[in-house]
Design a protein around this motif. Structure first.
Motif, PDB file in Angstrom:
ATOM      1  N   ALA A 279     -71.326 -38.949  15.868  1.00 25.49           N
ATOM      2  CA  ALA A 279     -72.530 -39.424  15.190  1.00 25.49           C
ATOM      3  C   ALA A 279     -73.335 -38.281  14.588  1.00 25.49           C
ATOM      4  O   ALA A 279     -74.282 -38.518  13.844  1.00 25.49           O
ATOM      5  CB  ALA A 279     -73.411 -40.208  16.166  1.00 25.49           C
ATOM      6  N   SER A 280     -72.971 -37.038  14.890  1.00 27.84           N
ATOM      7  CA  SER A 280     -73.694 -35.885  14.359  1.00 27.84           C
ATOM      8  C   SER A 280     -73.482 -35.795  12.853  1.00 27.84           C
ATOM      9  O   SER A 280     -72.379 -36.041  12.352  1.00 27.84           O
ATOM     10  CB  SER A 280     -73.218 -34.596  15.023  1.00 27.84           C
ATOM     11  OG  SER A 280     -73.386 -34.676  16.427  1.00 27.84           O
ATOM     12  N   PRO A 281     -74.524 -35.424  12.092  1.00 26.01           N
ATOM     13  CA  PRO A 281     -74.407 -35.390  10.621  1.00 26.01           C
ATOM     14  C   PRO A 281     -73.528 -34.239  10.160  1.00 26.01           C
ATOM     15  O   PRO A 281     -73.594 -33.128  10.687  1.00 26.01           O
ATOM     16  CB  PRO A 281     -75.853 -35.190  10.169  1.00 26.01           C
ATOM     17  CG  PRO A 281     -76.522 -34.490  11.309  1.00 26.01           C
ATOM     18  CD  PRO A 281     -75.873 -35.029  12.549  1.00 26.01           C
ATOM     19  N   LYS A 282     -72.667 -34.498   9.178  1.00 32.47           N
ATOM     20  CA  LYS A 282     -71.817 -33.462   8.610  1.00 32.47           C
ATOM     21  C   LYS A 282     -72.592 -32.704   7.530  1.00 32.47           C
ATOM     22  O   LYS A 282     -73.241 -33.312   6.677  1.00 32.47           O
ATOM     23  CB  LYS A 282     -70.558 -34.081   8.004  1.00 32.47           C
ATOM     24  CG  LYS A 282     -69.693 -34.809   9.016  1.00 32.47           C
ATOM     25  CD  LYS A 282     -69.046 -33.835   9.976  1.00 32.47           C
ATOM     26  CE  LYS A 282     -67.955 -34.511  10.771  1.00 32.47           C
ATOM     27  NZ  LYS A 282     -68.237 -34.932  12.044  1.00 32.47           N
ATOM     28  N   PRO A 283     -72.551 -31.370   7.542  1.00 35.29           N
ATOM     29  CA  PRO A 283     -73.302 -30.589   6.551  1.00 35.29           C
ATOM     30  C   PRO A 283     -72.693 -30.700   5.159  1.00 35.29           C
ATOM     31  O   PRO A 283     -71.480 -30.915   5.026  1.00 35.29           O
ATOM     32  CB  PRO A 283     -73.212 -29.159   7.088  1.00 35.29           C
ATOM     33  CG  PRO A 283     -71.987 -29.147   7.938  1.00 35.29           C
ATOM     34  CD  PRO A 283     -71.870 -30.515   8.518  1.00 35.29           C
ATOM     35  N   PRO A 284     -73.488 -30.519   4.106  1.00 32.08           N
ATOM     36  CA  PRO A 284     -72.967 -30.595   2.732  1.00 32.08           C
ATOM     37  C   PRO A 284     -72.165 -29.348   2.385  1.00 32.08           C
ATOM     38  O   PRO A 284     -72.096 -28.378   3.156  1.00 32.08           O
ATOM     39  CB  PRO A 284     -74.237 -30.703   1.886  1.00 32.08           C
ATOM     40  CG  PRO A 284     -75.286 -30.008   2.699  1.00 32.08           C
ATOM     41  CD  PRO A 284     -74.948 -30.291   4.131  1.00 32.08           C
ATOM     42  N   ILE A 285     -71.602 -29.322   1.191  1.00 30.71           N
ATOM     43  CA  ILE A 285     -70.752 -28.216   0.778  1.00 30.71           C
ATOM     44  C   ILE A 285     -71.537 -26.922   0.629  1.00 30.71           C
ATOM     45  O   ILE A 285     -71.005 -25.822   0.766  1.00 30.71           O
ATOM     46  CB  ILE A 285     -70.036 -28.570  -0.548  1.00 30.71           C
ATOM     47  CG1 ILE A 285     -68.973 -27.506  -0.855  1.00 30.71           C
ATOM     48  CG2 ILE A 285     -71.034 -28.691  -1.686  1.00 30.71           C
ATOM     49  CD1 ILE A 285     -68.109 -27.848  -2.041  1.00 30.71           C
ATOM     50  N   THR A 286     -72.835 -27.022   0.345  1.00 34.28           N
ATOM     51  CA  THR A 286     -73.666 -25.826   0.185  1.00 34.28           C
ATOM     52  C   THR A 286     -74.166 -25.275   1.517  1.00 34.28           C
ATOM     53  O   THR A 286     -74.848 -24.248   1.537  1.00 34.28           O
ATOM     54  CB  THR A 286     -74.872 -26.150  -0.714  1.00 34.28           C
ATOM     55  OG1 THR A 286     -75.591 -27.252  -0.148  1.00 34.28           O
ATOM     56  CG2 THR A 286     -74.419 -26.506  -2.117  1.00 34.28           C
ATOM     57  N   ASP A 287     -73.835 -25.940   2.619  1.00 37.35           N
ATOM     58  CA  ASP A 287     -74.323 -25.507   3.927  1.00 37.35           C
ATOM     59  C   ASP A 287     -73.201 -25.642   4.959  1.00 37.35           C
ATOM     60  O   ASP A 287     -73.391 -26.191   6.036  1.00 37.35           O
ATOM     61  CB  ASP A 287     -75.549 -26.341   4.339  1.00 37.35           C
ATOM     62  CG  ASP A 287     -76.206 -25.819   5.614  1.00 37.35           C
ATOM     63  OD1 ASP A 287     -76.052 -24.614   5.909  1.00 37.35           O
ATOM     64  OD2 ASP A 287     -76.846 -26.605   6.321  1.00 37.35           O
ATOM     65  N   GLN A 288     -72.035 -25.125   4.600  1.00 35.91           N
ATOM     66  CA  GLN A 288     -70.872 -25.258   5.471  1.00 35.91           C
ATOM     67  C   GLN A 288     -70.900 -24.221   6.596  1.00 35.91           C
ATOM     68  O   GLN A 288     -71.525 -23.166   6.483  1.00 35.91           O
ATOM     69  CB  GLN A 288     -69.591 -25.079   4.660  1.00 35.91           C
ATOM     70  CG  GLN A 288     -69.289 -26.252   3.737  1.00 35.91           C
ATOM     71  CD  GLN A 288     -68.963 -27.516   4.508  1.00 35.91           C
ATOM     72  OE1 GLN A 288     -68.067 -27.536   5.353  1.00 35.91           O
ATOM     73  NE2 GLN A 288     -69.682 -28.582   4.217  1.00 35.91           N
ATOM     74  N   HIS A 289     -70.219 -24.548   7.691  1.00 36.92           N
ATOM     75  CA  HIS A 289     -70.081 -23.593   8.782  1.00 36.92           C
ATOM     76  C   HIS A 289     -69.096 -22.491   8.391  1.00 36.92           C
ATOM     77  O   HIS A 289     -68.244 -22.686   7.524  1.00 36.92           O
ATOM     78  CB  HIS A 289     -69.562 -24.290  10.050  1.00 36.92           C
ATOM     79  CG  HIS A 289     -70.493 -25.308  10.600  1.00 36.92           C
ATOM     80  ND1 HIS A 289     -70.263 -26.665  10.499  1.00 36.92           N
ATOM     81  CD2 HIS A 289     -71.673 -25.183  11.257  1.00 36.92           C
ATOM     82  CE1 HIS A 289     -71.251 -27.331  11.082  1.00 36.92           C
ATOM     83  NE2 HIS A 289     -72.116 -26.451  11.546  1.00 36.92           N
ATOM     84  N   PHE A 290     -69.235 -21.348   9.063  1.00 31.05           N
ATOM     85  CA  PHE A 290     -68.239 -20.302   8.899  1.00 31.05           C
ATOM     86  C   PHE A 290     -66.958 -20.719   9.619  1.00 31.05           C
ATOM     87  O   PHE A 290     -66.959 -21.617  10.458  1.00 31.05           O
ATOM     88  CB  PHE A 290     -68.768 -18.978   9.446  1.00 31.05           C
ATOM     89  CG  PHE A 290     -69.882 -18.389   8.621  1.00 31.05           C
ATOM     90  CD1 PHE A 290     -69.597 -17.688   7.466  1.00 31.05           C
ATOM     91  CD2 PHE A 290     -71.198 -18.541   9.001  1.00 31.05           C
ATOM     92  CE1 PHE A 290     -70.619 -17.150   6.694  1.00 31.05           C
ATOM     93  CE2 PHE A 290     -72.225 -18.015   8.240  1.00 31.05           C
ATOM     94  CZ  PHE A 290     -71.937 -17.310   7.080  1.00 31.05           C
ATOM     95  N   SER A 291     -65.860 -20.045   9.279  1.00 30.00           N
ATOM     96  CA  SER A 291     -64.556 -20.478   9.791  1.00 30.00           C
ATOM     97  C   SER A 291     -64.501 -20.423  11.315  1.00 30.00           C
ATOM     98  O   SER A 291     -63.921 -21.312  11.949  1.00 30.00           O
ATOM     99  CB  SER A 291     -63.447 -19.610   9.187  1.00 30.00           C
ATOM    100  OG  SER A 291     -63.650 -18.247   9.513  1.00 30.00           O
ATOM    101  N   PHE A 292     -65.093 -19.403  11.928  1.00 28.57           N
ATOM    102  CA  PHE A 292     -65.029 -19.324  13.391  1.00 28.57           C
ATOM    103  C   PHE A 292     -65.816 -20.461  14.030  1.00 28.57           C
ATOM    104  O   PHE A 292     -65.444 -20.964  15.098  1.00 28.57           O
ATOM    105  CB  PHE A 292     -65.534 -17.960  13.878  1.00 28.57           C
ATOM    106  CG  PHE A 292     -67.026 -17.796  13.902  1.00 28.57           C
ATOM    107  CD1 PHE A 292     -67.752 -18.076  15.038  1.00 28.57           C
ATOM    108  CD2 PHE A 292     -67.700 -17.348  12.783  1.00 28.57           C
ATOM    109  CE1 PHE A 292     -69.132 -17.920  15.063  1.00 28.57           C
ATOM    110  CE2 PHE A 292     -69.070 -17.181  12.795  1.00 28.57           C
ATOM    111  CZ  PHE A 292     -69.795 -17.477  13.936  1.00 28.57           C
TER     112      PHE A 292
END
Length: 648
Positions: A279-292
């Motif tokens: 249920a956690s929101p997925k971040p947009p393409i401009t705010d992506q997580h780093f690979s690690f």
């Protein structure tokens, strides 16, 4: 075109426009008259970027290719702010050498995870020493150093340990904490995070809302650190104070909610945890997580799915991820996926049962490093280190025979070499472990100028020093020389270099190198030699003497043995606790000391069972033949062999 550009410039010069909307209207009016007016197109592009209409700005650049060369800085910035950081790096790298372009290059390289280039760009900006930018560059450089540690490029980091200047602002203190987390220094990270909070709360130029926005990421990081330190109760209590909806960055909010699930005892129901996780929101393409971060979050998702018995789905998805990268590989994400894939196939079985379920997978994927290490671990859990060692040795031999450069890199990877060396050490094969370390160090010294893992090189150099052979000492000196060239303040490299030179070529020892080693007086300054001498030489305790008599332990005489309590369910129905039990009750009746057989047959049988008593010899014939000695089980009254008739 020239007249149109001149008229637009004159129009803008005669007006005092501060609103980008007005600039956009003026540029559109000029473009309406001439679409090929690059000056108007450029003005429109800048106005759109100021209005944060980044997609429209990219459309202008795509529609007018000539503008891409003219406005290279704006092009790179538009790509970066739209989430295409890798393309922004390409554009910025071909641009001019201006300070603004270097800033865009550094930021784009950071977001595209090209941390080596980002560190280089910030180093150049720092050397130029532009007034007013020192604080920002220091903050961003600290973030890059932390990412270099996560990317296993820590030797390129400018700062290895937080200094006093890092703890003067909450931004640098927070970055110092992130760097400490990446190096596994969780205690130092906790100190830096507390300092960052105190500094942020003490600011007077920020409103309460702005302070809250800055404090939320710090608190999220604190929850993670406390969880890793094993202080789950504190982490859970701190997590309940986080208002997740107020975290503007969705990537940070997603991490915060996942950490709250991990730190919460209330989410013991795996199905509830599964629902909250997804249920956690997925971040947009401009705010992506780093690979690690993405790798860890994907692992969390697999684990949550396994907890709700989605083993088949996890096995299929991890198999696709493993197949996407050629094997063997040292990629942490791929090898972790292989471990989870093995767990999905074992279906919650452990040790021997898990081995039986996983071993067939190794026949299908013989070069899967993650699967190989999983089976190695299971062999150790089942107390079979010999099988674990043979498995790794066979794997190394296959990679050596392939001759591929990538296969040899995997074969000499620090993690696998350390695993095999630890197995050798556990079995007392110290000479073999030294040989393995020397082989890996030699490979990387010839493969790369900078070598590889510092810990591997130090361990190999130390092992070579123990052999005292000229060739080994020369190799050790070469290893420690390269480590010294990389970091002249490294104590391990300096000590190893001094040891190697002192044993092989003492004339190469310089005063500068000797001064880098701590003096013996400093090391023993707090030791009282007189007290040690007065204490005398320690002697071995009597219990440590290795004689047969000393190893025997007699029961204490002054301690009365307590009767063992017997459960009522184990007692017979007619049991009398006051009646003394027969100490020979476990022996057969005929073996008990008080056994007395009845009748003549019983007494005669008892005489035959006598141990150590007198034996009555039976009379035999002159031929010396007796029924028992014949060994044939001859019946009474039967005929003798070779003779006709007659009874015995």
């Amino acid at each position: 075109m020239a007249a149109s550009a001149k008229s637009l410039s004159a129009l803008l010069a005669q007006t005092s426009i501060d609103d980008p909307e007005e600039y956009l209207k003026a540029a559109n009016a000029a473009i309406k008259k001439s679409k090929s007016d690059l000056e108007a197109q450029h003005t429109k592009l800048v106005a759109l970027l100021k209005l944060d209409r980044h997609e429209d700005a990219l459309k202008v650049l795509n529609d007018v290719p000539q503008l891409q060369e003219r406005a290279r800085f704006e092009h790179a910035y538009a790509l970066y702010i739209s989430g295409d950081a890798a393309k922004a790096v390409e554009v910025a790298a071909k641009g001019d050498d201006s300070r603004a372009m270097k800033h865009v290059l550094a930021q784009s390289a950071y977001r595209s995870e090209d941390f080596e280039q980002a560190a280089r760009a910030y180093r150049e900006l720092s050397e130029q020493n532009q007034a007013g930018e020192e604080a920002d560059i220091r903050i961003n450089s600290g973030a890059v150093d932390a990412q270099l540690e996560w990317a296993e490029l820590g030797h390129l980091a400018h700062t290895k340990k937080p200094d006093r200047e890092d703890l003067q602002a909450f931004e640098t203190a927070y970055n110092a904490a992130c760097g400490s987390v990446s190096r596994g220094e969780l205690g130092q990270a906790e100190i830096c995070l507390k300092r960052a909070k105190d500094l942020c709360n003490a600011l007077t130029d920020l409103s309460d809302a702005e302070k809250q926005a800055e404090l939320l990421p710090i608190t999220v990081q604190q929850v993670y650190v406390l969880t890793q330190l094993g202080r789950v109760d504190e982490a859970e209590q701190l997590s309940t104070t986080i208002p997740f909806a107020e975290i503007k960055e969705l990537s940070t909010r997603y991490v915060a909610q996942v950490n709250s699930i991990a730190a919460s005892k209330e989410h013991s129901n795996p199905y509830l945890s599964h629902r909250l996780f997804h249920a956690s929101p997925k971040p947009p393409i401009t705010d992506q997580h780093f690979s690690f971060q993405s790798n860890v979050l994907r692992q969390d998702e697999y684990v949550v799915d396994l907890l709700v018995h989605k083993s088949v789905g996890v096995a299929q998805s991890t198999a696709k991820l493993i197949a996407s990268t050629p094997a063997p590989t040292t990629s942490p994400s791929i090898n972790t996926a292989a471990v989870i894939n093995a767990a999905a196939h074992s279906r919650n079985m452990t040790e021997k049962a898990a081995l039986k379920a996983i071993l067939p997978l190794l026949e299908k994927r013989p070069t899967d490093v993650g699967l190989l290490l999983t089976i190695t671990h299971l062999y150790l859990l089942t107390n079979n280190p010999a099988a674990a060692t043979h498995l790794l040795e066979s794997f190394f031999k296959r990679l050596e025979q392939s001759g591929s450069s990538s296969d040899l890199d995997v074969r000499n990877s620090p993690g696998l070499v350390a695993t095999l060396v630890s197995l050798y050490s556990q079995q007392g094969r110290f000479s073999t472990s030294k040989t393995e370390l020397a082989k890996a160090a030699s490979y990387w010294r010839h493969k790369s100028k900078t070598g590889t893992s510092k810990s591997l090189m130090v361990a190999a150099g130390t092992a070579l020093l123990d052999t005292h052979s000229p060739e080994s000492l020369s190799a050790a000196a070469d290893i420690f020389t390269k480590l010294h060239e990389q970091d002249s303040t490294d104590r391990a490299a300096n000590a190893g270099l001094v040891a190697a030179y002192s044993l092989s070529t003492p004339e190469r020892l310089s005063s500068e190198l000797l001064d880098s080693i701590p003096q013996a007086e400093r090391l023993v300054a707090d030791i009282d030699a007189a007290a040690l001498e007065a204490a005398g030489i320690p002697t071995l305790a009597p219990s440590t003497v290795t004689t047969t008599e000393s190893r025997k332990r007699s029961a204490p005489k002054d301690i009365s043995s307590k009767a063992k309590r017997i459960r009522k369910s184990k007692m017979p129905k007619d049991f009398d606790p006051d009646k003394k039990m027969d100490p020979e009750r476990w022996l057969p009746m005929r073996d008990r000391s008080y056994y007395k057989p009845k009748g003549k047959k019983g007494k005669k049988k008892l005489e035959g069972l006598t141990q150590g008593g007198p034996v009555v010899e039976e009379k035999v014939t002159q031929e010396g033949k007796q029924a028992a000695a014949a060994g044939g089980g001859q019946k009474k009254g039967g005929k003798k062999k070779g003779k006709g008739g007659g009874k015995w």
